[in-house]
Design an enzyme around this catalytic site. Structure first.
Site, PDB file in Angstrom:
ATOM      1  N   HIS A   1      38.150  69.826 108.231  1.00 38.06           N
ATOM      2  CA  HIS A   1      38.019  69.906 106.806  1.00 38.06           C
ATOM      3  C   HIS A   1      39.525  69.998 106.243  1.00 38.06           C
ATOM      4  O   HIS A   1      40.068  70.753 106.125  1.00 38.06           O
ATOM      5  CB  HIS A   1      36.970  70.901 106.268  1.00 38.06           C
ATOM      6  CG  HIS A   1      36.410  70.471 104.948  1.00 38.06           C
ATOM      7  ND1 HIS A   1      35.130  69.903 104.996  1.00 38.06           N
ATOM      8  CD2 HIS A   1      36.783  70.404 103.879  1.00 38.06           C
ATOM      9  CE1 HIS A   1      35.030  69.569 103.662  1.00 38.06           C
ATOM     10  NE2 HIS A   1      36.085  69.721 103.105  1.00 38.06           N
TER      11      HIS A   1
ATOM     12  N   HIS B   1      28.231  62.856 109.927  1.00 44.49           N
ATOM     13  CA  HIS B   1      27.304  64.103 109.185  1.00 44.49           C
ATOM     14  C   HIS B   1      26.156  63.427 108.407  1.00 44.49           C
ATOM     15  O   HIS B   1      26.298  63.486 107.248  1.00 44.49           O
ATOM     16  CB  HIS B   1      28.453  64.792 108.427  1.00 44.49           C
ATOM     17  CG  HIS B   1      27.791  66.228 107.857  1.00 44.49           C
ATOM     18  ND1 HIS B   1      28.760  67.322 107.806  1.00 44.49           N
ATOM     19  CD2 HIS B   1      26.741  66.453 107.184  1.00 44.49           C
ATOM     20  CE1 HIS B   1      27.985  68.291 107.129  1.00 44.49           C
ATOM     21  NE2 HIS B   1      26.610  67.842 106.840  1.00 44.49           N
TER      22      HIS B   1
ATOM     23  N   GLU C   1      27.350  66.494 112.914  1.00 48.11           N
ATOM     24  CA  GLU C   1      27.393  67.755 112.276  1.00 48.11           C
ATOM     25  C   GLU C   1      26.186  67.922 111.082  1.00 48.11           C
ATOM     26  O   GLU C   1      25.683  66.700 110.798  1.00 48.11           O
ATOM     27  CB  GLU C   1      28.514  67.850 111.515  1.00 48.11           C
ATOM     28  CG  GLU C   1      29.738  67.446 112.394  1.00 48.11           C
ATOM     29  CD  GLU C   1      31.038  67.834 111.234  1.00 48.11           C
ATOM     30  OE1 GLU C   1      32.066  68.347 111.698  1.00 48.11           O
ATOM     31  OE2 GLU C   1      31.074  67.399 110.208  1.00 48.11           O
TER      32      GLU C   1
END
Ligand SMILES: CC(=O)[C@@H](O)[C@H](O)COP(=O)(O)O
Ligand SMILES: NCC(=O)COP(=O)(O)O
EC number: 2.6.99.2
Length: 238
Positions: free
Chosen positions: A190, A43, A70
């Site tokens: 997450h 990310h 991401e």
């Protein structure tokens, strides 16, 4: 089979703490693959506080499994993803100042924007995923925007699981059923961990991929990376 994509942001956090190349993010990614990971997630955030743009370029030609990038689709991010061409891009509605991702997209309010962005990635042959809360309407509008998959934001599940697992998983089952009915793929991530992953999987066994970083890298401090990855993979079996 549900795939385990290991998020290596935290390896880059540790590396950046000293400015050198220890630990080596690329080597850790390749070791994760050797130890059984089905993919690698990064990310890259605008401030490069962990994964740097250069890491993304370094990783691409060396990874043998699925590469998932991401991030918030700002012009620099779109440009990076189109150049690197990972297997999958996951759009996350993050503000640059956020400590970590803390919500999914409002896919209804952002329908036009998401449709335009997804179209660029779809045209480039990159599988697309949109990060959403466990809300059937958000899943429906992600599909309308042209997403191949949604990624369910599992922080609320992880937080509520210890108090009441059944209540915690209920909205995720509904959102997952909506994705299945619409014929789009399903990812989740997450705060998934060794504590809550197997229950998630048993209730939603059609989940295509989970991406896990924070808890997995923390567990590796005690168990070692190889055993940790095996234990997470074991959670993805009934
Ligand atoms: C999209 C998502 O859920 C995040 O978990 C993210 O990839 C983690 O980002 P940080 O490692 O920056 O907290
Ligand atoms: N998409 C979620 C992810 O990659 C990792 O999230 P976390 O396990 O670090 O919370």
């Amino acid at each position: 089979m549900t795939k385990l994509s290991v998020n290596i942001n935290k390896i880059a956090t540790l590396r950046n703490a000293r400015g050198g190349n220890v630990p080596d993010v690329v080597k850790v990614a390749l070791d994760c693959e050797s130890f059984g990971a089905d993919g690698i997630t990064v990310h890259p955030r605008p401030d490069e506080r962990h994964i740097r743009r250069s890491d993304v370029y370094d990783l691409r030609p060396l990874l043998r499994t699925e590469f998932n990038i991401e991030g918030y689709p700002a012009p620099e991010f779109i440009d990076l993803v189109l150049k690197v061409k990972p297997h999958q891009v996951t759009l996350v509605p993050d503000d640059p100042s956020q400590i970590t991702s803390n919500s999914g997209w409002d896919t209804k309010a952002n329908l036009e924007f998401l449709t335009e962005v997804l179209d660029q990635f779809n045209s480039a042959g990159i599988r697309t995923s949109v990060f959403v809360a466990a809300d059937p309407e958000m899943v429906e509008y992600a599909a309308k925007a042209g997403a191949d998959r949604v990624e369910l934001y599992t922080e609320p599940y992880a937080t509520n699981y210890p108090k009441n697992p059944e209540a915690a998983i209920a909205p995720f089952i509904e959102a997952a059923k909506t994705a299945r009915k619409l014929g789009i793929g399903l990812n989740a991530g997450h705060d998934l961990s060794l504590v809550n992953l197997n229950y998630f999987y048993k209730n939603i066994p059609w989940v295509d991929e989970v991406s896990i970083g924070h808890a997995l890298i923390s567990d590796a401090l005690y168990l070692g990376l190889e055993r940790t990855i095996q234990e997470y993979k074991n959670c993805l079996r009934s």
